[in-house]
Design an enzyme around this catalytic site. Structure first.
Site, PDB file in Angstrom:
ATOM      1  N   ARG A 159       0.460   7.921   5.943  1.00 46.62           N
ATOM      2  CA  ARG A 159      -0.419   7.295   6.812  1.00 46.62           C
ATOM      3  C   ARG A 159      -2.312   7.461   6.841  1.00 46.62           C
ATOM      4  O   ARG A 159      -3.007   6.624   6.885  1.00 46.62           O
ATOM      5  CB  ARG A 159       0.035   6.742   8.320  1.00 46.62           C
ATOM      6  CG  ARG A 159      -0.635   5.721   8.963  1.00 46.62           C
ATOM      7  CD  ARG A 159       0.033   5.122  10.126  1.00 46.62           C
ATOM      8  NE  ARG A 159       1.328   4.550   9.567  1.00 46.62           N
ATOM      9  CZ  ARG A 159       1.125   3.001   9.117  1.00 46.62           C
ATOM     10  NH1 ARG A 159       0.067   2.531   9.526  1.00 46.62           N
ATOM     11  NH2 ARG A 159       2.112   2.410   8.744  1.00 46.62           N
TER      12      ARG A 159
ATOM     13  N   SER B 286       0.959  -1.156   0.014  1.00 47.55           N
ATOM     14  CA  SER B 286      -0.012  -0.106   0.093  1.00 47.55           C
ATOM     15  C   SER B 286       0.864   1.208   0.004  1.00 47.55           C
ATOM     16  O   SER B 286       0.675   2.398  -0.699  1.00 47.55           O
ATOM     17  CB  SER B 286      -0.714   0.039   1.220  1.00 47.55           C
ATOM     18  OG  SER B 286      -1.684  -1.116   1.365  1.00 47.55           O
TER      19      SER B 286
ATOM     20  N   HIS C  38      -3.197   6.330   3.507  1.00 51.43           N
ATOM     21  CA  HIS C  38      -3.265   4.732   3.679  1.00 51.43           C
ATOM     22  C   HIS C  38      -4.826   4.409   4.228  1.00 51.43           C
ATOM     23  O   HIS C  38      -5.464   3.346   3.975  1.00 51.43           O
ATOM     24  CB  HIS C  38      -2.193   4.342   4.461  1.00 51.43           C
ATOM     25  CG  HIS C  38      -2.094   2.698   4.781  1.00 51.43           C
ATOM     26  ND1 HIS C  38      -2.427   2.247   6.123  1.00 51.43           N
ATOM     27  CD2 HIS C  38      -1.996   1.796   4.013  1.00 51.43           C
ATOM     28  CE1 HIS C  38      -2.487   0.926   6.106  1.00 51.43           C
ATOM     29  NE2 HIS C  38      -2.228   0.468   4.967  1.00 51.43           N
TER      30      HIS C  38
END
Lengths: 205, 205
Positions: free
Chosen positions: A37, A14, A40
């Site tokens: 993040r 990812s 993500h």
């Protein structure tokens, strides 16, 4: 149906895809990790342009976490999204007062939201050093007021309330504050956004 | 700082703004409510085009909820996002097995994710009738396999995993299933999306 069943492999792939699509973000590799993040957690590439990290905010967050302080969240959903392993290792407590009955009673009496009341409660304990607000603009507005009046002194504010009424405005007020902050411009945000910022900092410790 | 402190007022105004910006959505007023609650939770108007509700899915969800069944979630964050008042009133239990220690041990032994293992565990209890998966594509893939093999028979699947690896594909597989479902096309999704769909159904009961 063939699919990737390895959690570490899924996460690494990812992050590779995100880097392929948006390159490096932020002013440092640490800021890059925080912003990626968020992407993500949301699969929303727009956050590459929306996340704002005040100068020194990542460092402030890391030193607070390493000192074993408490994190306050506005909602239980955000509390549930903060990774348990790493915070236990660092002896970090996460406090969320929104469901306390006395908070509800007091808020009703004063004609304010439970979110606001729970910020007042949180500010009473000086060990509450990182405030993460993922949902309620009223919580962020109230925290900003408490800071301005000298009643709260967080070391980092992660303020990412989401929505159509007050969210954008509350985050604009946060950006005027002289305290380290991480936020998201505009209407978007939410608990997973705030949780992913907290988790990015935890993973860096 | 002047801001709206009335939770009911904030929500009503948010829904008005959403309607001003996207009009009416879905095939019925009930579907409209589901999709708008997703937009309300994310402040992301793109969901107007991404949410897919299979024919009869809202009705299937409502009749299951009124019968007092259990809801299963893949992650605790989603469980925390499901509104407590209404579900208590309807005597709905929410089960999430991801943090059970035996789930972790078993998953490790089999080389699969904890999310997959927790779906196997959930399928053993026939009172688990609504499955809401907001995070893990592997949970949704596994649930689809269990359904195909006759090992799970949910009355509604709310499948909105998010991310760059497997999320889109898992939701494409869900759309091929002959079971009522509510999903989101593409990479986007998440716990707040799944929670807002569950909550929209709860509020309609």
């Amino acid at each position: 149906m063939e699919f990737n069943k390895n959690p570490k492999g899924i996460e690494a792939r990812s992050m590779e895809i995100i880097t392929e699509e948006v390159g490096n973000l932020g002013q440092s590799p640490q800021e890059d990790k925080v912003i990626k993040r968020v992407i993500h957690a949301t699969a929303d590439l727009e956050f590459a342009k929306l996340v704002v990290i005040s100068k020194g905010a990542v460092e402030a967050g890391l030193s607070a976490l390493k000192a074993g302080i408490n994190i306050v969240t506005d909602v239980n959903m955000l509390k549930a999204g903060i990774t348990k392993g790493k915070r236990r290792e660092l002896n970090i407590k996460v406090n969320c007062f929104i469901s306390n009955e006395e908070i509800a009673t007091e808020a009703k009496k004063l004609g304010i939201t439970r979110s606001m009341m729970s910020m007042r409660r949180a500010a009473q304990d000086k060990d509450n050093k990182i405030f993460a607000i993922g949902n309620a603009p009223t919580a962020l507005f109230e925290l900003i007021r408490l800071v301005k009046e000298g009643k709260a002194a967080p070391e980092l504010i992660i303020g990412t309330p989401v929505g159509f009424v007050g969210a954008k405005e509350s985050k604009e007020e946060l950006e005027k504050l002289d305290i380290p902050y991480i936020t998201v411009r505009g209407r978007k945000g939410g608990s997973p956004v705030a949780a992913s910022i907290v988790n990015a900092l935890l993973y860096m410790c």
